[in-house]
Scaffold this motif. Structure first.
Motif, PDB file in Angstrom:
ATOM      1  N   SER A  89       0.872  -1.169   0.000  1.00  0.00           N
ATOM      2  CA  SER A  89       0.000   0.000   0.000  1.00  0.00           C
ATOM      3  C   SER A  89       0.909   1.218   0.000  1.00  0.00           C
ATOM      4  O   SER A  89       1.866   1.285   0.784  1.00  0.00           O
ATOM      5  N   TYR A 109      -3.259   0.189  -3.637  1.00  0.00           N
ATOM      6  CA  TYR A 109      -2.837  -1.041  -2.973  1.00  0.00           C
ATOM      7  C   TYR A 109      -2.891  -2.164  -3.988  1.00  0.00           C
ATOM      8  O   TYR A 109      -3.608  -2.086  -4.989  1.00  0.00           O
ATOM      9  N   LYS A 135      -6.537   2.558  -3.179  1.00  0.00           N
ATOM     10  CA  LYS A 135      -6.616   2.151  -1.780  1.00  0.00           C
ATOM     11  C   LYS A 135      -8.002   2.466  -1.211  1.00  0.00           C
ATOM     12  O   LYS A 135      -8.555   3.535  -1.469  1.00  0.00           O
TER      13      LYS A 135
END
Length: 339
Positions: A89, A109, A135
């Motif tokens: 991430s 991510y 993400k």
């Protein structure tokens, strides 16, 4: 005329100057946790559709420990020292073209293509575009780094292979682990009747995740209390306590055994076929589209991730020691940056 993206991120985030070297966890040959150490290595160079991500956090998984020990993906490592790690991430710092779907500055991510490229236990990592998603906005980078490999594995097992649906009975072994805690949630989300095995301390938590029934493997043999199951997702294997063999006893005729640990039970196909049971193994597909769907489930609160331990990058060896103890609830994550 040169095309310029209209995405605000692309307009506001010029490509930053990058260092030539970075801190990374490396190992020079397979071995125990003691082979892991931090070294300065070259920042990897993305090619074709790869992007370069500044790593803020990196999840670790059992396959990382197996590979470090000389099993797992070890045979595919063609140069040393090797930087391990799949889960990442972080923030995009290089893209292959201006109008890329993840412009510079985007929080993402996903999964690196280790060992084809250096892994994610480092300050920078190259990641294929198709293995990335934005993400989840509701998660920190540490939480997001715990998701990709485990959640994608669970998604492939539950949604794409077991075809989880209302009324289906699914038994999930090791339901409180990294893959297991996502598998329990996905199966329950799609309406299956979930039965999960776990240790005493995790039984109530498994119920909170959506398990309709729980079996304390420290006190009860699951085959004594579980019957007529449609699918068994075996995240343990058949090495230590015949979990796989015993699972055949609880499956209905024509049911499905999904055997996940590589090499843990080489004869599972023949054993299942002899009982009229279907079977398959499984390998994770690093699918950014599935990760985007999982992100929406996480942001909605329908699914959650649990991180039990966070270690600094320099303490990666200690993280592997904890991983190999085998009783982690959820995931272990390396914190690479304070951002």
């Amino acid at each position: 005329m040169r095309f310029r993206s209209t995405r605000p991120e692309a307009a506001l985030q010029p490509a930053p100057a990058l260092p030539e070297t970075m801190r990374a966890v490396v190992f020079d040959a397979p071995g125990s946790t003691e082979v892991l150490h931090v070294a300065d290595v070259a920042v990897p160079t993305p090619v074709l559709s790869e992007v370069l991500v500044r790593v803020i956090a990196a999840g670790i998984n059992p396959i990382d420990a197996k590979t470090r020990a000389g099993r797992g993906m070890s045979a595919a490592i063609d140069s040393w020292p090797a930087v391990p790690g799949f889960d990442v991430s972080g923030v995009v710092v290089r893209t292959p073209f201006d109008a890329h779907p993840f412009p510079v500055g985007t929080e993402v991510y996903g999964m690196a293509a280790f060992p084809r490229t250096p892994g994610t236990s480092a300050e920078y990592a190259v990641v294929p575009t198709l293995s990335l998603a934005r993400k989840p906005a509701s998660l920190s980078h540490v939480e997001a780094a715990a998701v990709p490999l485990a959640a994608l594995t669970a998604w492939g097992l539950v949604v794409e292979t077991a075809l989880a649906h209302q009324g289906q009975r699914i038994l999930i072994h090791a339901g409180s682990g990294g893959v297991g805690h996502f598998a329990v949630q996905f199966a329950a989300y799609f309406g299956a009747h979930v039965i999960a095995t776990g240790s005493t301390r995790n039984l109530e938590w498994l119920r909170e995740l959506g398990a309709a029934e729980v079996v304390d493997y420290t006190a009860t043999r699951f085959e004594d209390v579980v019957h007529d199951v449609d699918v068994v997702i075996d995240l343990i294997g058949d090495v230590s306590d015949d979990t796989g063999t015993r699972s055949l006893e609880v499956l209905r005729p024509g049911g499905l055994l999904i055997e996940v640990p590589t090499g843990a039970w080489p004869a599972f196909r023949e054993a299942a076929a002899a009982r009229g049971i279907r079977s398959t193994d499984y390998k994770t597909i690093p699918d950014g589209g599935a990760l985007a769907t999982i992100a929406r489930l996480l942001d909605s609160g329908a699914v959650r991730v649990y991180v039990e331990h966070v270690f600094d990058l320099a303490d990666a060896a200690d993280a592997h020691v904890e991983l190999e103890r085998g009783h982690t609830r959820g995931k272990i994550v390396l914190c690479v940056s304070d951002d």
